[in-house]
Structures are given as structure tokens and as C-alpha cells.
Design an enzyme around this catalytic site. Structure first.
Site, short mmCIF file in Angstrom:
data_model
loop_
_atom_site.label_atom_id
_atom_site.label_comp_id
_atom_site.label_asym_id
_atom_site.label_seq_id
_atom_site.Cartn_x
_atom_site.Cartn_y
_atom_site.Cartn_z
N LYS A 1 -11.42 5.93 -13.23
CA LYS A 1 -11.28 4.50 -13.52
C LYS A 1 -10.78 3.73 -12.30
CE LYS A 1 -9.06 3.10 -17.13
NZ LYS A 1 -9.82 2.04 -17.82
N GLU B 1 2.38 1.55 -13.03
CA GLU B 1 1.47 2.66 -13.32
C GLU B 1 2.12 3.69 -14.26
OE1 GLU B 1 -1.88 3.50 -12.02
OE2 GLU B 1 -1.74 1.31 -11.94
N LYS C 1 -5.12 -7.30 -8.83
CA LYS C 1 -6.06 -6.19 -8.73
C LYS C 1 -7.31 -6.44 -9.57
CE LYS C 1 -3.24 -2.62 -9.73
NZ LYS C 1 -2.69 -1.24 -9.68
N THR D 1 -8.90 -13.28 -23.84
CA THR D 1 -9.00 -13.41 -25.30
C THR D 1 -8.39 -12.23 -26.03
OG1 THR D 1 -11.18 -12.35 -25.27
CG2 THR D 1 -11.13 -14.77 -25.13
N HIS E 1 0.25 5.96 -16.78
CA HIS E 1 -1.17 5.79 -16.53
C HIS E 1 -1.88 7.06 -16.04
CE1 HIS E 1 -0.51 1.59 -17.29
NE2 HIS E 1 -1.75 1.27 -16.99
N ASP F 1 -17.77 -12.06 -22.75
CA ASP F 1 -18.07 -10.86 -23.52
C ASP F 1 -18.98 -11.29 -24.68
OD1 ASP F 1 -18.03 -8.71 -25.32
OD2 ASP F 1 -16.09 -8.06 -24.56
N GLY G 1 -12.50 -9.59 -17.55
CA GLY G 1 -11.71 -10.21 -16.48
C GLY G 1 -11.87 -9.48 -15.16
N GLU H 1 1.50 -1.79 -23.44
CA GLU H 1 1.81 -2.13 -22.04
C GLU H 1 3.13 -2.88 -21.97
OE1 GLU H 1 0.41 -1.51 -19.02
OE2 GLU H 1 -1.64 -0.87 -19.44
#
Lengths: 380, 380
Positions: A150, A243, A141, A128, A246, A42, A107, A183
Site C-alpha cells: 500500500k 504510523e 501525503k 465524505t 499500521h 466516488d 482524496g 484512527e
């Protein structure tokens, strides 16, 4: 130093995490037998992170640095192609390895490039951000976005190894840490509620967190994710619980055009899912409140405007869980809980259908209650 | 009617070929349990082929036709993305199947779209060229081109079934048939030389061929390809013999910018490989002449200009076999035979290094000898 072997079905890879992890990563790099490395970074990363990573790989072969902007807006096949073209122009061949340095988008895009170049080159992740280190590298995935949603285009690809150098995470803004913690909250509510009391003792809305605390957060995630993915590496059955939050989360993420991070949006999505589950009689008032309390304790707040609410509708209709179960008109497929750590099943499916009108009601209610939270100055 | 189960390692799929095969394909379509189909068709196909295929799938669900130009120039990730965007906009979800209708490029691009959309949708091939029916659908490899070379970006993906409707192949120009026969010549020389006498009895430089003869050609290919791919589904070891003729062939294909077909270029590449093998003492004069004789019998001629020869150099340097073996300066990795049906091994590798100067010499010699063939009016 945290050393784990991540085992998802027949796929296994090494996971190293700690202050100085990159210094101890040399044997894992050598094991690839690669003589060249494409380091996909990045471009917004602090220079010391790129310099130190370059140095770690230069001991093992030639390194070619490809720096790109990695926002959600760049997470598409053109970026993958651009990287592949550059890699081959530089001389990448079947003996080259791909190194992803950055957050979740870096990633995933680098993961797609590794999966597709010469039909698969060895892949190393150096995440990072807390979100990448605790979530996206703990998955096979890889995916990029289409205009309509998405992660609609992707593949499954196993990295060879992951190295989380905690010194790289020290410069992260608190908001990114909170995004990763969202998350983690999801994983604990949906898979490992028994670890919530221990987790809560570590939380401070304003942070910051020590290396040791970060290492524990990451270990919580490994613990939760390997529990469901050990027997479901492709996240199609019990792994669908990941999920949670999500459906609405992705829709908000697309509608808010970068204003909120992925984790913040998933946090909002979980609150909506909990609201819906309570209306269905699946979750108790206490369990719903636990969602709110945890998100408040990590210091997350999300404000959704009327316009964003309207825009979200088009996106949740295209949610990529569509088709896990035959669709029903005017219903949206959700992952819901029917208790902490328990995914709700409906007619044998992990997808529960929710009337669109109830989804709208939940989003509206959560948008307003968040306003109330903000008005009372609880967070941040 | 030819009915086979193609078995490559753990991957198996049904193969149906004959006059009226599409009529008998209904159970294979039904077995997908798909309720929608994305039919990806070459827009240059005769209308009756599209109409008949649409009809065959419309019995089983909604069909959305995506028509695109499928030349080598369109065989890239943008075309894959374009198809995915259209499919999702139309409503493709995880219960949708992808149908590839066309030649090798259509099959590869549709194969990539099927592999990547929702991380993998069921894939059906309806090849409409002899080359596609006998070669590209008998492989798990899907790929698209980069600026720097052919098939550098791809994945392995197993179709669910293949249906070769021979009536679709009747309108093919003789030149396309010859192109397919070039790959067949390659398979017989490199894997099944014992079937060459039988094969030769069927050949006529000007064609045309009956359905029955076409069926036999396809069966020869199934026989040869399954022999090497049964234990090497990813074509990395013994399956590398399928790359015979492809190093120079791919370079010519890129340098001639569409003037010659893939098969014609591979035919030229095999002649160069045979020339080199004779110089190395690996093939006898008789074996080299057999290459020439078979290509002459199927009626192939290729004329390479001085400018094309110069341009080919840049391409063979980027050949996608690079990295199967550690490279050597000024050498190009080749698949060579050391006898009919026997791949040459060098230091345990299937890749034999050939000095660039000898590659140049071979290309030059073959370009000139082809001129001689043409001057004497042997073919077409």
C-alpha cells in the site's frame, strides 16, 4: 462551525467543518482564481452529495465531473492516469482546480492527479467519510498502491482548503464511523492521552452520533495531528507516530482483501503493537487494556483467519517503513509506544525492531482474543 | 574535467562532465549513503556503457538493472509504474537510490519513478546523449506524456548529482548531436546571444566533435540555463524563455511520430516563432536569418508534409503552456523574442498570443523554405 488553519511546517490551508459548511465555502473557492474545476467523485456517493457539490462550484466556473470507483483495488497509477487523460480531453489547463469528493481513496487518487497534472493544480478536499475528514485530509501525503504494498508510490502535496460538510456524513454506515474512530483512538493513545477521558464520554458502540459529536471527533484529530506535524510536515520524524498500528494493519488490510476497513485493520494492528510492547516491558497491563477497552467502546471487532495470518507475512515484509532504519534479518520495523503519548526510540530511531516470531505470536494472540470477545458477545 | 554546482533557487546539485568523469564520481555516489541502487537504463544502449556504469555503482552497494525501451511512445505513467513495481519486487526501500542511464526520456521516466517511489528516493543522472546532458538534466522538471500532449503529467524533482561521461557520448550518431545543438542554439538566441560568435567557430555541419568541443557545448548550456533558472527554478516566469520554439516544436514532434528528434522539432519551431516575430515587427530580418544560419551550420533539416501540418493543429491547441495566461479564442500562446536574448512580454505576460491563421502561415512558409534548402543541397 469549526474553522481552523492547518499548519504543517511551512504549509498552511483552511479547514472548515460543520452543518452547512459548503454554503460558507464560497470565498475559499473564489480565492483559487480558477475558471474550471475537475470534480473527482466516488461514483458510489449518494446523488444529493454530488448535486450539492456541483452546485457549489458551478457558481465559480465550469465543472467537469469524473466519477470513478474508489476501492483499494482502484488505488493505483492507472486510475490517476485515466483521470488525467479525461481532465485534459475535457480542456483542463493550468487555470483549472481539482476537487476531491469522497473518502480517503478518492482524496489520495485525486490528490495525486492534482499534484501531477501540469506539475501541480490547486486541490480542494470535500471528504465524505469520517476517516477522510479526520485523517487523510490532515496530511500532505498522497499515494497509491503497488502490487507489493500500500501507498508505495506517492508525493507530498498541500491542498488549498478542506471543507467537511457534516450533512454529507449523516448517511454513513456505523461501520465507517467506527473505522474513523479507530484512527482517532490511535491519535489519542499515541499523542494526546490526556483527552481520552473526555473522548470516552462520547462513545456508544452502536452510535449514532450527532453532528456536534462528529465535529468534536474531528477537532480531536486536528489537535493531535497538528501537534506532531507542526514541526514534521513530511511525517518522517516525530510524525512517524501516526504510523502506530499500521505495520500489521496494512498487512491485514491487504490480506483480507477488503473484508475489513483501514481503521478496523489499524485497530487490530494497534492491539498487536501493544501486545509486543508489553512483552518488551514498554507498556503496562493497564495501558494495553486501555487499547482493548477503547476499541470495544467504539464497537470494533475483527476476526482474522489462519489463512489471512499466513498471507499477512509477505505483506509486512514489504511494509513501507522499510528503510527508515537499516534492516535487520528476521526483524520487522514497528512504531511502538513506551507509555501513552510516547513513541519508543531504539538507538535514536523511531523504528523499533521486532523479531518476526514475536510478530506472528502477537497476531495469533490477538486473533484468538478477538474470537473470545466475539464469543462473549461484548460488541455490536 | 568540467565541475559545476548547479543552483536553481534553493535547489543545488553537483555536475561533473569529462572523459573519465565516472571514475571521479565515486565520492558523489558515496555521499548518498544508499545501500542499493536501481539502475534504469535504456535497453538500446551499447553494452559497454551499461557494464561500466554497473561497475561504478557496484562498489557502493547492490545494483538492480532495469532495462526498458525509452521512446516517446513509452514515456507515460505505465512505464513509471512498471519500473516501480520491479524495483519494489527486487527489494527497493527508502535507502535505495535511483540512477537514470540514457537520454532525455530515460531521465524523465526514471526521474518520475525516483520522485514517486516511497515519495522520493535520491536520483542520479548519467545522461548518454548531448540533448540529455545539456538540457534535460539541467532542469527540475520531470514529466511523462498523456495521449493529448507531451509532458502534461509530472513533478519537480531535484537530482542529487549528474555525471556526464564523455566517452559514452562518442558513439552517438551525428543526428543526435545535432538535436542537442538545436536546444543550444535556442539557449543562445534566447538568453546568451553574446556567445554566438564563439559558438559558431566550433560548428561543422558534418561534425564530428571532439570531447573538448562537446564539453564546451555543455558549458554553454549550463551558463545560459542557470542564468534564467537561478531565480526561477520552476521555469514559470523568466524561465519560460526555455520554451522558445516548443509550441510548434512539440506539435511537430507528436505529428511526425518519431521521424524527427525533439531538437530538430524545436529547431523548426524556432524558425516558425522567428517568422511570426518578424511579422509582428519584433525581430529584424537579420535576427530571423541568424536562426536559419545557425541551424544550417549545425546541419539540421526538417521536412514537414501537408498531412503532418494538418495533424499539428490538434496538438498545438493542447500545448501545455495553456493556462499560463487566460486563453483567447483562435489564438495560440507563444514564447516570442523581441530581440536576441529578450523574451517578448504582452500585457505583462511572457506568453504572446498569435492568431491561429498566422501560426498556420508560418508553419507552411517554413515547411516550404526547408524544401528549398534541401533542393539546393545546403546541408548534410
Amino acid at each position: 462551525m469549526l474553522e481552523r488553519t492547518i499548519q504543517f511546517g511551512a504549509h498552511a490551508y483552511a479547514f472548515l467543518c460543520g452543518d452547512g459548511a459548503l454554503d460558507q465555502f464560497s470565498p475559499a473557492i473564489a480565492a483559487l482564481s480558477a475558471d474550471r474545476f475537475i470534480l473527482i467523485a466516488d461514483k458510489e456517493l449518494p446523488p444529493f452529495i454530488k448535486a450539492r457539490t456541483l452546485h457549489a462550484f458551478e457558481e465559480h466556473g465550469k465543472v467537469h465531473l469524473i466519477e470513478t470507483a474508489f476501492g483499494e483495488a482502484n488505488k493505483h497509477l492507472q486510475t490517476v492516469q485515466h483521470i488525467c487523460e479525461q481532465a485534459v480531453a475535457w480542456g483542463a489547463d493550468r487555470r483549472t482546480a481539482v476537487v476531491a469528493l469522497g473518502g480517503g481513496v478518492a482524496g489520495n487518487v485525486a490528490g495525486m492527479a492534482a499534484a501531477l497534472l501540469y506539475r501541480g493544480l490547486p486541490l480542494i478536499h470535500i471528504p465524505t467519510t469520517l476517516m477522510a475528514a479526520s485523517d487523510s485530509v490532515l496530511s500532505l501525503k498522497q499515494a497509491v498502491n503497488l502490487r507489493h504494498g500500500k501507498n508505495l508510490v506517492g508525493t507530498y502535496y498541500t491542498p488549498r482548503a478542506v471543507c467537511v460538510e457534516l450533512t454529507f456524513l449523516r448517511t454513513l454506515p456505523m461501520r465507517e464511523i467506527r473505522s474513523g474512530l479507530c484512527e482517532l483512538v490511535k491519535n489519542l493513545l499515541a499523542i494526546k492521552p490526556e483527552r481520552i477521558p473526555e473522548f470516552r464520554t462520547l462513545l456508544r458502540p452502536l452510535g449514532p452520533y450527532t453532528d456536534q459529536e462528529m465535529e468534536r471527533f474531528i477537532d480531536f484529530c486536528i489537535d493531535a495531528k497538528t501537534e506532531v506535524m507542526r514541526h514534521d510536515p513530511y511525517e518522517r520524524n516525530e510524525g512517524l507516530v501516526l504510523e502506530y498500528g499500521h505495520t500489521v494493519g496494512h498487512a491485514l488490510e491487504l490480506a483480507c482483501k477488503g473484508r475489513y476497513s483501514h481503521g478496523e485493520c489499524v485497530g487490530f494492528g494497534m492491539r498487536c503493537a501493544a501486545y509486543i510492547a508489553e512483552r518488551f516491558g514498554l507498556l503496562s497491563e493497564y495501558e494495553v487494556r486501555l487499547h482493548e477497552d477503547l476499541l470495544r467502546q467504539i464497537g470494533v471487532k475483527v476476526k482474522v483467519s489462519a489463512q489471512q495470518m499466513a498471507e499477512m507475512e509477505a505483506y509486512w515484509l514489504k511494509d513501507n517503513k522499510r528503510g527508515y532504519r537499516q534492516s535487520q534479518p528476521d526483524h520487522i520495523g514497528f512504531v511502538l509506544l513506551n507509555g501513552l503519548g510516547r513513541m519508543n526510540k531504539e538507538s535514536g530511531s523511531s523504528i523499533t525492531f521486532v523479531p518476526q516470531s514475536l510478530v506472528r505470536e502477537a497476531v495469533h494472540a490477538m486473533a484468538c482474543s478477538q474470537e473470545a470477545v466475539k464469543a462473549h458477545g461484548h460488541v455490536d
